[in-house]
Design an enzyme around this catalytic site. Structure first.
Site, mmCIF file in Angstrom:
data_model
loop_
_atom_site.group_PDB
_atom_site.id
_atom_site.type_symbol
_atom_site.label_atom_id
_atom_site.label_comp_id
_atom_site.label_asym_id
_atom_site.label_seq_id
_atom_site.Cartn_x
_atom_site.Cartn_y
_atom_site.Cartn_z
ATOM 1 N N ASP A 38 0.846 -1.196 0.000
ATOM 2 C CA ASP A 38 0.000 0.000 0.000
ATOM 3 C C ASP A 38 0.885 1.252 0.000
ATOM 4 O O ASP A 38 1.603 1.504 0.969
ATOM 5 C CB ASP A 38 -0.879 -0.033 1.256
ATOM 6 C CG ASP A 38 -1.987 1.001 1.217
ATOM 7 O OD1 ASP A 38 -1.978 1.859 0.314
ATOM 8 O OD2 ASP A 38 -2.863 0.952 2.096
ATOM 9 N N ASP A 39 0.871 1.991 -1.074
ATOM 10 C CA ASP A 39 1.681 3.218 -1.209
ATOM 11 C C ASP A 39 3.177 2.914 -1.292
ATOM 12 O O ASP A 39 3.997 3.708 -0.829
ATOM 13 C CB ASP A 39 1.451 4.204 -0.052
ATOM 14 C CG ASP A 39 0.068 4.815 -0.024
ATOM 15 O OD1 ASP A 39 -0.802 4.366 -0.792
ATOM 16 O OD2 ASP A 39 -0.143 5.752 0.776
ATOM 17 N N CYS A 78 -5.804 4.379 -3.242
ATOM 18 C CA CYS A 78 -6.060 2.990 -2.836
ATOM 19 C C CYS A 78 -7.296 2.326 -3.456
ATOM 20 O O CYS A 78 -7.188 1.297 -4.119
ATOM 21 C CB CYS A 78 -6.203 2.925 -1.316
ATOM 22 S SG CYS A 78 -4.821 3.650 -0.422
ATOM 23 N N HIS A 134 -10.702 -2.084 1.783
ATOM 24 C CA HIS A 134 -10.964 -0.724 1.269
ATOM 25 C C HIS A 134 -11.878 -0.694 0.036
ATOM 26 O O HIS A 134 -11.743 0.157 -0.832
ATOM 27 C CB HIS A 134 -9.641 0.023 0.969
ATOM 28 C CG HIS A 134 -9.751 1.493 1.248
ATOM 29 N ND1 HIS A 134 -8.695 2.365 1.211
ATOM 30 C CD2 HIS A 134 -10.837 2.246 1.561
ATOM 31 C CE1 HIS A 134 -9.108 3.576 1.476
ATOM 32 N NE2 HIS A 134 -10.406 3.528 1.699
ATOM 33 N N ASP A 264 -0.360 -0.676 -4.880
ATOM 34 C CA ASP A 264 -1.643 -0.126 -5.356
ATOM 35 C C ASP A 264 -1.529 1.273 -5.939
ATOM 36 O O ASP A 264 -2.442 1.746 -6.614
ATOM 37 C CB ASP A 264 -2.700 -0.163 -4.242
ATOM 38 C CG ASP A 264 -2.406 0.817 -3.112
ATOM 39 O OD1 ASP A 264 -1.230 1.215 -2.931
ATOM 40 O OD2 ASP A 264 -3.357 1.195 -2.406
HETATM 41 CA CA LIG Z 1 -2.505 3.092 -1.487
#
Ligand SMILES: [Ca+2]
Length: 452
Positions: A38-39, A78, A134, A264
């Site tokens: 994530d990121d 995201c 999410h 992502d």
């Molecule tokens: Ca993300």
């Protein structure tokens, strides 16, 4: 394609031991492990040039498999990318292109969508999602409603509603979640699922919550990188990948398991040189992410592909490997990139063009071959506090359109729009026409007021 199963029944099914399996094991159907950071940005792994972060397990995975230089998330934030991964479609096609779902959202991924998990489950796969979802908080849109037999993790965003769930049940309120242990817990759950499913083909979707803010890491990893806590988090993810690969090997599943690692969207709070920008922007660093795939004897070892591919391609690539077919009753944007992954000579990207939708849901840029045209000024303010070197060194003095030749100028520093008016016009037309058509073809998100 979507089969409606009453919730109680699907819960019951999820609680059944994952046996009855040897007979359902299909010859040649690979196990699939899809690990999503994530990121995590383009320059965050040592096999992608990081000098501050050491990722020996992912480096080894790349050395034993293939990495892509031009692999793109479907969005720069995201929720949209996650929707694109599971459906093989542009986020806007499934109505989840407008930013991220909030901690109190009533929206989510529409149960009428056909997800990769559903396709594999229908082929007898054991399926699990472990990590950050999410894609909605209501039962109708949680992982169990989207083809996963089992869920463990945080259904909400990293900041805000980070309660911990097992299947559809809240097990730990966010205030009591020990975030430092999160990567370790996800890993333990993932390893347990693999062990439990070893006699059956399995699909593990492991979307880590790291290295998204707020930063955290277990004691073992704190202070281990040269980039502070964020780098430590990534090194813990690397450890996690090592645990999963080791488990697969110990179980004798190495030759029948496809493992993929990607992210992502781009990085936040640090630079991703040589790319400009970061999370939330249509500069390359917002979208371009590492992609490493390993399947011994099927994917050539140590290979590098410079072909264009995206996270939307995973569904159309994996489904046929499992004996399934991507949905044909609706438009799917992803391509089957198995010819690229398997090292087929002369295999080429099937994309004519790629369209960069940013966090406000608007089309911001288009890439066709080596050319990239920005239709709007890319956002600079959202990726945490980006350091100066992540921002454009020589910002164009004019308003967009800005045109870059990515083959010669991946850092997007030299605007060549003025010299190429015909190219600017044709790319702009292509982008506007694509967006108009996609707007007409949109399928609604769950519970959402569709905004085009
Ligand atoms: Ca993300």
């Amino acid at each position: 394609m979507k089969v409606w199963i009453p919730l109680a029944l699907s819960l019951f099914a999820a609680l059944q031991p994952l046996v009855s399996t040897a007979e359902s094991k299909k010859a040649g159907s690979p196990n699939v492990v899809f690990i999503l950071a994530d990121d995590l940005g383009y320059a965050d792994l040592s096999c992608y040039g990081s000098k501050e972060i050491t990722t020996p397990h992912l480096d080894k995975m790349a050395a034993e498999g293939m990495k892509f230089t031009d692999f793109y998330a479907a969005a720069c934030v995201c929720t949209p990318t996650r929707a694109a991964f599971l459906t093989g479609s542009y986020p806007k096609r499934v109505g989840l292109h407008n930013g991220v779902l909030s901690p109190k959202t009533k929206s989510g991924l529409n149960p009428s969508e056909v997800t990769l998990a559903e396709l594999l489950k229908a082929q007898g796969y054991a399926t699990a999602c472990i990590g950050k979802w999410h894609l909605g908080l209501e039962e109708a849109v949680l992982p169990l409603a989207h083809g996963f037999d089992y869920y463990f993790g945080m259904p909400g965003p990293n900041h805000g509603a980070s309660d911990l769930y097992r299947n559809n049940k809240l097990i730990t309120e966010k205030k009591n979640v020990d975030r430092d242990q999160l990567t370790r817990r996800y890993t333990e759950e993932a390893v347990a699922f693999i062990r439990q499913s070893k006699d059956k083909p399995f699909f593990l979707y492991l979307p880590h919550s790291a290295p998204h803010f707020p930063l955290y890491a277990s004691k073992t990893f704190r202070g281990t990188s040269k980039q502070g806590l964020r780098g430590d988090m990534i090194q813990e993810i690397d450890w996690s990948c090592g645990e999963i690969l080791m488990t697969i090997k110990q179980l004798g599943l190495d030759d029948n398991t496809l493992v993929i690692f990607t992210s992502d969207n781009g990085q936040a709070g640090v630079a991703a040189q040589p790319l400009h920008g970061g999370k939330g922007s249509s500069w390359e660093a917002g979208f371009r992410v590492p992609f490493v795939a390993r399947w011994p004897k099927r994917i050539p070892a140590g290979a590098v592909s410079e072909q264009f591919a995206t996270i939307m391609d995973v569904l159309s690539t994996v489904a046929p490997l499992a004996g399934a077919q991507a949905p044909t009753d609706r438009k799917i944007d992803g391509k089957n990139i198995w010819p690229l992954l398997s090292g087929k000579p002369a295999a080429r990207s099937e994309y004519d063009a790629f369209f960069y939708y940013v966090r406000d849901g608007q089309l911001s840029a288009v890439r066709q071959g080596k050319w990239k045209l920005h239709l709007r000024v890319p956002s600079e303010r959202w990726a945490g506090k980006l350091p100066k070197e992540a921002l454009l060194a020589t910002k164009p003095k004019t308003a967009p359109p800005w045109l870059y030749n990515l083959n010669e100028d991946v850092g997007e520093t030299k605007n060549v729009a003025e010299e190429n008016p015909d190219l600017v016009a044709s790319l702009a037309k292509l982008a506007i026409e694509f967006d108009r058509k996609l707007g007409e073809e949109m399928r609604p998100a769950y519970g959402a007021n569709v905004r085009k």
